[in-house]
Design an enzyme around this catalytic site. Structure first.
Site, PDB file in Angstrom:
ATOM      1  N   HIS A  12       0.832  -1.225   0.000  1.00  0.00           N
ATOM      2  CA  HIS A  12       0.000   0.000   0.000  1.00  0.00           C
ATOM      3  C   HIS A  12       0.864   1.272   0.000  1.00  0.00           C
ATOM      4  O   HIS A  12       0.456   2.307   0.545  1.00  0.00           O
ATOM      5  CB  HIS A  12      -0.983  -0.026   1.179  1.00  0.00           C
ATOM      6  CG  HIS A  12      -0.348  -0.064   2.542  1.00  0.00           C
ATOM      7  ND1 HIS A  12      -0.896  -0.735   3.606  1.00  0.00           N
ATOM      8  CD2 HIS A  12       0.790   0.502   3.020  1.00  0.00           C
ATOM      9  CE1 HIS A  12      -0.131  -0.577   4.673  1.00  0.00           C
ATOM     10  NE2 HIS A  12       0.915   0.174   4.338  1.00  0.00           N
ATOM     11  N   HIS A  59      -2.254   4.413   9.892  1.00  0.00           N
ATOM     12  CA  HIS A  59      -0.922   5.030   9.999  1.00  0.00           C
ATOM     13  C   HIS A  59      -0.993   6.346  10.772  1.00  0.00           C
ATOM     14  O   HIS A  59      -0.396   7.341  10.376  1.00  0.00           O
ATOM     15  CB  HIS A  59      -0.324   5.272   8.614  1.00  0.00           C
ATOM     16  CG  HIS A  59      -0.032   4.036   7.811  1.00  0.00           C
ATOM     17  ND1 HIS A  59      -0.990   3.317   7.165  1.00  0.00           N
ATOM     18  CD2 HIS A  59       1.140   3.414   7.532  1.00  0.00           C
ATOM     19  CE1 HIS A  59      -0.427   2.299   6.521  1.00  0.00           C
ATOM     20  NE2 HIS A  59       0.861   2.338   6.729  1.00  0.00           N
ATOM     21  N   HIS A 193      10.290  -3.647   4.155  1.00  0.00           N
ATOM     22  CA  HIS A 193      10.699  -2.244   4.162  1.00  0.00           C
ATOM     23  C   HIS A 193      10.918  -1.741   5.584  1.00  0.00           C
ATOM     24  O   HIS A 193      10.321  -2.231   6.525  1.00  0.00           O
ATOM     25  CB  HIS A 193       9.731  -1.322   3.410  1.00  0.00           C
ATOM     26  CG  HIS A 193       8.328  -1.189   3.937  1.00  0.00           C
ATOM     27  ND1 HIS A 193       7.457  -2.240   4.074  1.00  0.00           N
ATOM     28  CD2 HIS A 193       7.623  -0.099   4.329  1.00  0.00           C
ATOM     29  CE1 HIS A 193       6.283  -1.807   4.507  1.00  0.00           C
ATOM     30  NE2 HIS A 193       6.360  -0.501   4.685  1.00  0.00           N
ATOM     31  N   GLU A 240       4.258  -5.431   8.366  1.00  0.00           N
ATOM     32  CA  GLU A 240       2.897  -5.264   7.819  1.00  0.00           C
ATOM     33  C   GLU A 240       2.412  -6.512   7.074  1.00  0.00           C
ATOM     34  O   GLU A 240       1.208  -6.732   6.943  1.00  0.00           O
ATOM     35  CB  GLU A 240       2.849  -4.069   6.857  1.00  0.00           C
ATOM     36  CG  GLU A 240       2.927  -2.729   7.542  1.00  0.00           C
ATOM     37  CD  GLU A 240       2.943  -1.569   6.542  1.00  0.00           C
ATOM     38  OE1 GLU A 240       2.799  -0.431   6.985  1.00  0.00           O
ATOM     39  OE2 GLU A 240       3.106  -1.792   5.324  1.00  0.00           O
TER      40      GLU A 240
END
Ligand code: DHB
Ligand code: FE
Length: 281
Positions: A12, A59, A193, A240
């Site tokens: 995303h 977030h 990441h 995630e």
């Protein structure tokens, strides 16, 4: 009765949203990445789900470090979008399916998943970027939406195993709903990441590809990884990818792979996409 027509997973990354609004679909940097979504869009056009349950971490838009539910589900009839800081264009909001949400929460809580109930919820890039890359941009979206937020931000986080179990309970919840609706479960986020600290920018392509194969064929193997092991390999935000396990848990033990694609890097991230269908049991 409601039927699960399949599951999708996708990264995303906010830059995807900006690339789409800037018309960079065929730019050299983006072309191969976006090509990976063409079969997904074709599948969606054929299967035409009525409702998408989008599993995404918040977030910092609704929840911040002071108050962070582990699992939260929207029960609204409408979800507005807001940009929590990436400079993304704000999109038209999404219609929800409140009766379906309430049914799922009843079932999940009875199944020992004590969901935080969100009668109001806004959605950020973690939800909106998957929507635009999968369905395009709409004033009136072709599916109703149910956001399911998983805490991947404030430790302690749920484990991959717990997310997988949540997916199984979600399947029971969906398949016990009396309306004839077609449901797709979308797991978002990942893959490897890390956005800050000394290891910012790390991407482990080998680990990502191994994760994709395990999530498809041997999800139990993925559940045996601790969060520390996942973060050591995939970076702090690579965690995630546990949200993909919610989608996987909602599907049958064996699945049909409709499509898989991996591309790295996009921004700071290994970007994966999967479409799976149930096998008859
Ligand atoms: C990036 C990836 C994410 O998953 C996110 O939430 C924010 C940024 C990135 O790679 O830039
Ligand atoms: Fe993210």
């Amino acid at each position: 009765m409601a039927k699960i027509v399949g599951g999708i997973t996708t990264s995303h990354i906010p830059a995807i949203g900006n690339a789409l609004s800037q018309g960079l679909r065929h730019d050299t940097y983006w072309e191969r990445f976006f090509d990976g979504y063409t079969p997904v869009k074709e599948w969606l056009a054929k299967v035409k789900p009525d409702v998408a349950i989008v599993v995404a971490n918040d977030h910092g838009l609704n929840f911040f470090l002071d108050t962070m539910p582990t699992f939260a589900m929207g029960t609204a009839q409408r979800y507005e979008n807001a940009d929590e800081g990436w400079g993304l264009k704000t999109l038209t909001g999404f219609d929800g399916d409140a009766p379906f949400s309430w049914h799922m929460i009843e079932s999940l809580v009875a199944d020992k998943f004590d969901m935080t109930i969100c009668q109001e919820m806004r959605v950020d890039h973690g939800f909106v970027v998957p929507m635009t890359v999968l369905w395009g941009e709409h004033d009136k979206w072709p599916v109703k939406l149910v956001p399911l937020a998983v805490n991947t931000v404030q430790h302690p986080l749920p484990t991959a195993e717990r997310c997988f179990e949540l997916g199984k309970a979600l399947r029971t919840a969906i398949e016990s709903y009396g309306e004839d609706i077609k449901v797709v479960v979308v797991g978002t986020g990942g893959m490897s990441h890390q956005l800050q600290g000394e290891r910012a920018g790390i991407i482990d392509t080998e680990f990502d590809i191994e994760c994709i194969e395990n999530i498809i064929h041997d999800p139990e193997k993925f559940t045996r990884l601790s969060n520390t092991e996942i973060m050591e390999r995939a970076g702090t935000e690579g965690i995630e990818t546990i949200m993909w396990m919610v989608m996987r848990g909602a599907l049958t033990e064996k699945v049909k792979v409709v499509h898989k694609h991996y591309h790295a890097p996009i921004s700071n991230t290994g970007a994966g996409v999967l479409v799976l269908e149930n096998m008859e049991e």
